[in-house]
Design an enzyme around this catalytic site. Structure first.
Site, short mmCIF file in Angstrom:
data_model
loop_
_atom_site.label_atom_id
_atom_site.label_comp_id
_atom_site.label_asym_id
_atom_site.label_seq_id
_atom_site.Cartn_x
_atom_site.Cartn_y
_atom_site.Cartn_z
N ASP A 36 -5.90 17.45 9.51
CA ASP A 36 -7.29 17.08 9.25
C ASP A 36 -7.36 16.57 7.83
OD1 ASP A 36 -7.79 18.21 11.73
OD2 ASP A 36 -9.59 19.29 11.06
N HIS A 67 0.81 -1.21 0.00
CA HIS A 67 0.00 0.00 0.00
C HIS A 67 0.85 1.27 0.00
CE1 HIS A 67 -3.74 2.16 0.62
NE2 HIS A 67 -3.07 2.96 1.42
N HIS A 103 -5.05 4.90 10.44
CA HIS A 103 -4.01 5.91 10.64
C HIS A 103 -4.53 7.06 11.51
CE1 HIS A 103 -5.91 6.37 6.69
NE2 HIS A 103 -5.76 7.68 6.79
N HIS A 157 -8.54 7.01 12.16
CA HIS A 157 -9.62 6.53 11.29
C HIS A 157 -9.02 5.46 10.38
CE1 HIS A 157 -7.86 9.64 8.66
NE2 HIS A 157 -8.24 8.85 7.68
FE LIG Z 1 -7.22 8.77 5.80
#
Ligand SMILES: [Fe+2]
Length: 385
Positions: A304, A261, A298, A334
């Site tokens: 943000d 990834h 992460h 999240h």
């Molecule tokens: Fe993200």
């Protein structure tokens, strides 16, 4: 950006250049950072200073949503009703001192010209076709275009379609391409996911020779200011330089992939002061035999993260829909929704398109965003298990 020219101008700068009637054309230096940054030299038929009347316009109010709660947000924008014109119809949903993020589904024509007198703008055309006419010429518009508009540009957006949708960043700092993509001479290098051939620059028509009454609305310091002229302010017969609006279409972004990834910086498209803009585009998935294509959880401790879902099936999310906008604030983790990690294993690729805006200072939501908020979203990582 690189050197571009359009129309006619004298061979030597700051020298006599005359109209057919023998009068001098008026030269204007359009420059960033005073006289130290990029600039263009424009030649006007009329002096751009000859304003007939100035009136105070409306205040631009941004009402913060003082929720007092650190949580993830999901704004449902699919069913927003068209409202206003491409400028007056902009609805700010997130903001900080570096960027204001707005949505716009314009319904009306602009019957005036517009200039952002203090900030650069980046407009993502999600739906709609037409053109942008500025003092630098015409830029035809199509879906998935990113239009970068330097502060001070006088322009009008004209749509030829009825169903139009835009995402807008009003940027305190200048917007440009990531420095790591360009050489010391400013050329896109081989490691860049796009190059000069993918960038569209202004073209003819340029000079609009009209008299009458023409309004220019200038946005500065939280309000509009209405300027009236007796000639069309798009009266430039020629220009050259490095500072002008241009377009990069998201579908021209060539994704960078790997055996495992790859982090979001491989999707970076633009950079500005204290934030970046990335493009998630269709791509082959990671090809290590044990690769997990879905992202890992992460914690954006220092930033943000805003995602605007454009088209396709976003592989790590459930419950998002066309034109959804998620805001994952820094300070809490999240990640992929339950089930999406297993589901991603063995998949060959994705057809997703999304715009990501990562800011390095916290974003605030507005009362308009509150109206679109899916209050269930912060708990969606449990409910979907
Ligand atoms: Fe993200």
């Amino acid at each position: 950006m690189y050197y571009h020219k359009l129309g006619k101008f004298p061979q030597k700068r700051h020298t006599q250049f005359r109209r057919p009637d023998g009068q001098l054309y008026t030269e204007e230096l359009f420059g960033a950072e005073g006289f130290s940054g990029s600039s263009s030299l424009l030649y006007h038929h009329h002096p751009p200073t000859t304003v007939k009347r100035v009136e105070q316009g409306a205040e631009i109010k941004i009402e913060p949503w003082k929720e007092g709660l650190l949580r993830h947000h999901h704004l449902l924008t699919k069913d927003l009703k068209p409202w206003g014109d491409p400028i007056s119809g902009q609805i700010c949903v997130l903001f900080n001192d570096d960027v204001k993020i707005s949505l716009c589904l314009p319904k009306d024509e602009m019957n005036y010209y517009y200039r952002n007198g203090e900030h650069d703008e980046l407009i993502f055309i999600h739906k709609g076709e037409g053109y942008m006419q500025s003092q630098f010429g015409r830029l035809p518009l199509r879906p998935f275009d990113y239009i970068v508009i330097p502060r001070g540009t006088t322009y009008k957006l004209h749509f030829t379609t009825d169903d139009n949708r835009m995402l807008i960043c009003d940027s305190t700092g200048p917007i440009g391409f990531p420095k790591r993509y360009v050489s010391k001479m400013g050329q896109f290098m081989e490691n860049s996911p796009f190059c000069e051939r993918d960038i569209r620059v202004p073209e003819e028509p340029l000079f609009i020779d009209e008299s009458g009454e023409f309004e220019l609305r200038i946005r500065k310091q939280g309000r509009f200011h209405h300027y009236f002229f007796e000639f069309n302010p798009l009266d430039v017969v020629g220009w050259d330089g490095y500072l002008y609006p241009y377009i990069f279409n998201m579908k021209d972004f060539e994704p960078i992939t790997g055996r495992v990834h790859q982090p979001p910086p491989v999707h970076q498209t633009f950079e500005a002061h204290n934030y970046v803009i990335c493009s998630f585009c269709p791509r082959k998935y990671d090809y290590h035999p044990l690769a997990i294509p879905a992202p890992y959880n992460h914690s954006n401790v220092d930033s943000d993260e805003v995602l605007y879902y454009v088209e396709g099936d976003f592989m790590s999310r459930k419950g998002v829909e066309f034109a959804s906008l998620t805001h994952h604030p820094g300070g809490i983790p999240h990640g992929p929704h339950p089930g999406t990690v297993e589901k991603s294993i063995g998949k060959e690729g994705t057809d997703e398109y999304a715009v990501m805006i990562d800011t390095f200072r916290p974003l605030h939501l507005t009362m308009a965003a509150k109206e679109m908020d899916d209050g269930h979203y912060p708990y969606s990582w449990i409910d979907h298990a």
